[in-house]
Write an enzyme that holds these catalytic residues in place. Structure first.
Site, mmCIF file in Angstrom:
data_model
loop_
_atom_site.group_PDB
_atom_site.id
_atom_site.type_symbol
_atom_site.label_atom_id
_atom_site.label_comp_id
_atom_site.label_asym_id
_atom_site.label_seq_id
_atom_site.Cartn_x
_atom_site.Cartn_y
_atom_site.Cartn_z
ATOM 1 C CG HIS A 176 57.672 78.161 72.828
ATOM 2 N ND1 HIS A 176 57.667 78.766 74.059
ATOM 3 C CD2 HIS A 176 57.225 79.108 71.955
ATOM 4 C CE1 HIS A 176 57.231 80.013 73.943
ATOM 5 N NE2 HIS A 176 56.953 80.253 72.669
ATOM 6 C CG HIS A 186 63.373 83.377 66.780
ATOM 7 N ND1 HIS A 186 62.344 83.852 65.973
ATOM 8 C CD2 HIS A 186 63.152 83.895 68.018
ATOM 9 C CE1 HIS A 186 61.552 84.619 66.690
ATOM 10 N NE2 HIS A 186 62.007 84.666 67.939
#
Length: 179
Positions: A37, A121
């Protein structure tokens, strides 16, 4: 106490691409595909009243769907002692706006601001004493990685229960775009 974070989930196709990357890094603990995620904000442990305030505050976040494209790999921290290997993404002004809006709503719910700048990220692996040259080789091998663009049309408030087998993430609330 409940451990919370706010994230954008990735579509199945993107998770499959990332999970299929070679796992050749020594001393790496790879993130399971279903746990991949984009964290917008790690909150940490909160009591029940703060949990309720956070869930209510996040309902005030309004945004339009926007595209995201994951690309390239790198590591944190910069330098010779990597602890995390990640997939980055193309710059996205709407993503930064969403993250700032979430941060503002969390501040209104009594959550202190994050002291580190937001660095979007996807964590692929956590490293423990990984040889820096192996990390560098992995990064070079996947320098050209690009995943299909997808629409960020919701964000999720997750709870995270730490166990010996790893974290168990539970969706506590889903906040769709346009709300």
């Amino acid at each position: 106490m409940t451990r919370l974070f706010v994230a954008i989930d990735l579509p199945g196709q993107v998770k499959e691409i990332l999970a299929a990357l070679p796992r050749g890094l020594p001393m790496a603990k790879w993130v399971a595909a279903d746990h991949l995620h984009l964290t917008l904000r790690f909150i940490g442990d909160v009591d029940d009243d703060t949990f309720a305030a956070i869930a209510l505050a996040l309902k005030q976040v309004s945004f339009a769907p926007f595209p995201l494209t994951l690309c390239g790999v790198g590591h944190f921290p910069p330098g010779r002692h990597p602890h995390v290997v990640w997939v980055g993404m193309e710059q996205s002004a709407p993503l930064l706006s969403l993250q700032h809006f979430i941060e503002a709503m969390l501040a209104g719910a009594g959550i202190p601001p994050e002291d580190r700048p937001f660095s979007p990220h996807i964590t692929l692996a956590r490293l423990r004493d990984a040889p820096p040259n192996a990390v560098e080789r992995f990064e070079k091998e996947h320098l050209e990685l690009v995943c299909p663009t997808f629409q960020a049309d919701r964000f999720i408030l997750y709870s995270s229960l730490l166990t010996r087998q790893g974290a168990i993430h539970t969706q506590e609330a889903v906040y769709p775009a346009g709300s």
